[in-house]
Design a protein around this motif. Sequence first.
Motif, PDB file in Angstrom:
ATOM      1  N   PHE A  88     -31.887 -17.869 -23.758  1.00  0.00           N
ATOM      2  CA  PHE A  88     -32.039 -17.643 -25.197  1.00  0.00           C
ATOM      3  C   PHE A  88     -32.208 -18.985 -25.886  1.00  0.00           C
ATOM      4  O   PHE A  88     -32.182 -20.038 -25.248  1.00  0.00           O
ATOM      5  CB  PHE A  88     -30.848 -16.878 -25.789  1.00  0.00           C
ATOM      6  N   GLY A  89     -32.388 -18.942 -27.194  1.00  0.00           N
ATOM      7  CA  GLY A  89     -32.519 -20.173 -27.956  1.00  0.00           C
ATOM      8  C   GLY A  89     -31.218 -20.953 -27.984  1.00  0.00           C
ATOM      9  O   GLY A  89     -30.118 -20.382 -27.927  1.00  0.00           O
ATOM     10  N   TYR A  90     -31.321 -22.277 -28.094  1.00  0.00           N
ATOM     11  CA  TYR A  90     -30.148 -23.149 -28.080  1.00  0.00           C
ATOM     12  C   TYR A  90     -29.113 -22.752 -29.129  1.00  0.00           C
ATOM     13  O   TYR A  90     -27.908 -22.894 -28.889  1.00  0.00           O
ATOM     14  CB  TYR A  90     -30.594 -24.599 -28.299  1.00  0.00           C
ATOM     15  N   SER A  91     -29.556 -22.270 -30.274  1.00  0.00           N
ATOM     16  CA  SER A  91     -28.607 -21.938 -31.339  1.00  0.00           C
ATOM     17  C   SER A  91     -27.592 -20.898 -30.885  1.00  0.00           C
ATOM     18  O   SER A  91     -26.425 -20.930 -31.300  1.00  0.00           O
ATOM     19  CB  SER A  91     -29.347 -21.439 -32.584  1.00  0.00           C
ATOM     20  N   TYR A  92     -28.007 -19.965 -30.012  1.00  0.00           N
ATOM     21  CA  TYR A  92     -27.070 -18.952 -29.525  1.00  0.00           C
ATOM     22  C   TYR A  92     -26.088 -19.555 -28.526  1.00  0.00           C
ATOM     23  O   TYR A  92     -24.928 -19.135 -28.444  1.00  0.00           O
ATOM     24  CB  TYR A  92     -27.824 -17.773 -28.903  1.00  0.00           C
ATOM     25  N   LEU A  93     -26.517 -20.552 -27.765  1.00  0.00           N
ATOM     26  CA  LEU A  93     -25.590 -21.270 -26.894  1.00  0.00           C
ATOM     27  C   LEU A  93     -24.551 -22.002 -27.729  1.00  0.00           C
ATOM     28  O   LEU A  93     -23.349 -21.931 -27.450  1.00  0.00           O
ATOM     29  CB  LEU A  93     -26.365 -22.264 -26.017  1.00  0.00           C
ATOM     30  N   GLU A  94     -25.021 -22.688 -28.766  1.00  0.00           N
ATOM     31  CA  GLU A  94     -24.110 -23.445 -29.625  1.00  0.00           C
ATOM     32  C   GLU A  94     -23.095 -22.516 -30.294  1.00  0.00           C
ATOM     33  O   GLU A  94     -21.908 -22.844 -30.401  1.00  0.00           O
ATOM     34  CB  GLU A  94     -24.922 -24.199 -30.681  1.00  0.00           C
ATOM     35  N   GLU A  95     -23.557 -21.349 -30.717  1.00  0.00           N
ATOM     36  CA  GLU A  95     -22.683 -20.401 -31.408  1.00  0.00           C
ATOM     37  C   GLU A  95     -21.641 -19.796 -30.467  1.00  0.00           C
ATOM     38  O   GLU A  95     -20.564 -19.382 -30.915  1.00  0.00           O
ATOM     39  CB  GLU A  95     -23.535 -19.277 -32.021  1.00  0.00           C
ATOM     40  N   ASN A  96     -21.931 -19.777 -29.165  1.00  0.00           N
ATOM     41  CA  ASN A  96     -21.051 -19.079 -28.214  1.00  0.00           C
ATOM     42  C   ASN A  96     -20.464 -20.028 -27.168  1.00  0.00           C
ATOM     43  O   ASN A  96     -20.175 -19.617 -26.036  1.00  0.00           O
ATOM     44  CB  ASN A  96     -21.834 -17.951 -27.525  1.00  0.00           C
ATOM     45  N   ARG A  97     -20.250 -21.284 -27.541  1.00  0.00           N
ATOM     46  CA  ARG A  97     -19.714 -22.273 -26.610  1.00  0.00           C
ATOM     47  C   ARG A  97     -18.346 -21.868 -26.059  1.00  0.00           C
ATOM     48  O   ARG A  97     -17.942 -22.335 -24.993  1.00  0.00           O
ATOM     49  CB  ARG A  97     -19.587 -23.631 -27.291  1.00  0.00           C
ATOM     50  N   ASN A  98     -17.623 -21.022 -26.768  1.00  0.00           N
ATOM     51  CA  ASN A  98     -16.297 -20.609 -26.301  1.00  0.00           C
ATOM     52  C   ASN A  98     -16.362 -19.593 -25.171  1.00  0.00           C
ATOM     53  O   ASN A  98     -15.365 -19.373 -24.472  1.00  0.00           O
ATOM     54  CB  ASN A  98     -15.477 -20.042 -27.461  1.00  0.00           C
ATOM     55  N   THR A  99     -17.542 -18.981 -24.956  1.00  0.00           N
ATOM     56  CA  THR A  99     -17.643 -17.953 -23.913  1.00  0.00           C
ATOM     57  C   THR A  99     -18.666 -18.280 -22.828  1.00  0.00           C
ATOM     58  O   THR A  99     -18.591 -17.727 -21.735  1.00  0.00           O
ATOM     59  CB  THR A  99     -18.004 -16.586 -24.524  1.00  0.00           C
ATOM     60  N   VAL A 100     -19.627 -19.184 -23.094  1.00  0.00           N
ATOM     61  CA  VAL A 100     -20.649 -19.502 -22.095  1.00  0.00           C
ATOM     62  C   VAL A 100     -20.841 -21.010 -21.988  1.00  0.00           C
ATOM     63  O   VAL A 100     -20.538 -21.765 -22.920  1.00  0.00           O
ATOM     64  CB  VAL A 100     -22.010 -18.834 -22.424  1.00  0.00           C
ATOM     65  N   ASN A 101     -21.345 -21.445 -20.832  1.00  0.00           N
ATOM     66  CA  ASN A 101     -21.694 -22.839 -20.600  1.00  0.00           C
ATOM     67  C   ASN A 101     -23.208 -22.980 -20.495  1.00  0.00           C
ATOM     68  O   ASN A 101     -23.875 -22.098 -19.944  1.00  0.00           O
ATOM     69  CB  ASN A 101     -21.078 -23.348 -19.285  1.00  0.00           C
ATOM     70  N   GLY A 102     -23.737 -24.089 -20.972  1.00  0.00           N
ATOM     71  CA  GLY A 102     -25.141 -24.386 -20.765  1.00  0.00           C
ATOM     72  C   GLY A 102     -25.387 -24.834 -19.332  1.00  0.00           C
ATOM     73  O   GLY A 102     -24.526 -25.458 -18.707  1.00  0.00           O
ATOM     74  N   VAL A 103     -26.552 -24.508 -18.805  1.00  0.00           N
ATOM     75  CA  VAL A 103     -26.941 -24.888 -17.442  1.00  0.00           C
ATOM     76  C   VAL A 103     -27.904 -26.071 -17.529  1.00  0.00           C
ATOM     77  O   VAL A 103     -28.931 -25.992 -18.216  1.00  0.00           O
ATOM     78  CB  VAL A 103     -27.611 -23.701 -16.712  1.00  0.00           C
TER      79      VAL A 103
ATOM     80  N   ALA B 127     -27.855 -20.273 -19.691  1.00  0.00           N
ATOM     81  CA  ALA B 127     -26.410 -20.273 -19.851  1.00  0.00           C
ATOM     82  C   ALA B 127     -25.775 -19.369 -18.803  1.00  0.00           C
ATOM     83  O   ALA B 127     -26.411 -18.476 -18.241  1.00  0.00           O
ATOM     84  CB  ALA B 127     -26.029 -19.804 -21.253  1.00  0.00           C
ATOM     85  N   GLU B 128     -24.492 -19.605 -18.549  1.00  0.00           N
ATOM     86  CA  GLU B 128     -23.714 -18.769 -17.650  1.00  0.00           C
ATOM     87  C   GLU B 128     -22.323 -18.576 -18.237  1.00  0.00           C
ATOM     88  O   GLU B 128     -21.899 -19.306 -19.137  1.00  0.00           O
ATOM     89  CB  GLU B 128     -23.616 -19.397 -16.261  1.00  0.00           C
ATOM     90  N   SER B 129     -21.613 -17.597 -17.720  1.00  0.00           N
ATOM     91  CA  SER B 129     -20.248 -17.331 -18.156  1.00  0.00           C
ATOM     92  C   SER B 129     -19.349 -18.522 -17.867  1.00  0.00           C
ATOM     93  O   SER B 129     -19.610 -19.322 -16.953  1.00  0.00           O
ATOM     94  CB  SER B 129     -19.712 -16.092 -17.428  1.00  0.00           C
ATOM     95  N   LYS B 130     -18.268 -18.662 -18.634  1.00  0.00           N
ATOM     96  CA  LYS B 130     -17.250 -19.664 -18.333  1.00  0.00           C
ATOM     97  C   LYS B 130     -16.683 -19.463 -16.926  1.00  0.00           C
ATOM     98  O   LYS B 130     -16.151 -20.393 -16.329  1.00  0.00           O
ATOM     99  CB  LYS B 130     -16.122 -19.597 -19.366  1.00  0.00           C
TER     100      LYS B 130
END
Length: 348
Positions: free
Chosen positions: A245-260, A121-124
């Motif tokens: 990190f695990g996908y669940s943390y990406l899903e939980e923080n979609r408002n602040t980070v983007n998946g790569v 993941a990376e920052s928005k």
Amino acid sequence: MRLPCLLAAIVALAACHDQANGGGAGVRDQITAVGSSTVYPFTTIIAERFVTADPDAKAPVIESTGTGAGMKLFCAGIGAAHPDIENASRRMKAAEYRDCAAHGAAALLEIPIGIDGIAFAESKRGPRMALSTVDLYRALAAHPGGRPNTARTWHDVNPALPAIPIQVYGPPATSGTRDALAELILMRGCDAVEPGAATLAHRDPDAHRLLCTRVRDDGAYIDAGENDNLIVQKLQSNPDALGVFGYSYLEENRNTVNGVAIDGIAPSYEAIAADRYPGSRLLYLYVKKAHLDAIPGLRQFLSLYAANWGRGGPLVRRGLIAAPAGVQARARSIIANETALDPETLPS
């Protein structure tokens, strides 16, 4: 009742509550779990529902220690002084099982609870990276091509990538997520570009693992500990960095980070469930059979887990990927029949 008989009855009653102990550590009337930071939030949800279903029950104690460190705690013995459950973001290794067996915990349940993905993941505000497993291997491996890694920017790795420093925040060596990163991502990139790597994997697995999965320690990969939320915070303050990190943390923080995207596949529920995303992996619980009778509510806890890991359940809403129907059925059967793990199937 005469005093000797009374004392004998008390001892027998204690043994019923701590059949596995044998170490004189007393009794325990609450469930304890250690292990993976990725599985931690799912087990915490089940613990909350366990107490809601039975307000008289003691709240389970769930610790986020990382899969590897958790295995050491879990396998140190049986009885009240040792955890009942190991949350694991990878399968137990054969050496870990031998450690468990040496300390009396040879009979274990291995329960797959669902699927997760190793998400980058990376920052928005980040550079909108898209990487391949080869890019990641060349960026993060300690000795790509058998030489010390000197790449400083992503452009050094691949001329099509931006000339920004390689900075990847990720889990420590004790983490199952780190193991999965090495085996699912780095090893795949290594096999694609290192001459003879795939052959080496069959001839000498240990040498292959050393070649392909050792992560550089010169600052390009930054050990951020077992707190995945901390990685999310670091990406917000350093928009040029990536996090793992695990996908669940990406899903939980979609408002602040983007998946790569990796190899052209973005980390999503559908891609991970279909095994199209390169970092897909099963998540597990390991449970000591000897504790099922000794710890009040442990069987009910496992049944509650099985009742909530389906596609429409609360664990999926938290970021778990529901396992295929066949895997779920097998896991439910293991719980219902208390089927012990066959150690011959474990990876080295």
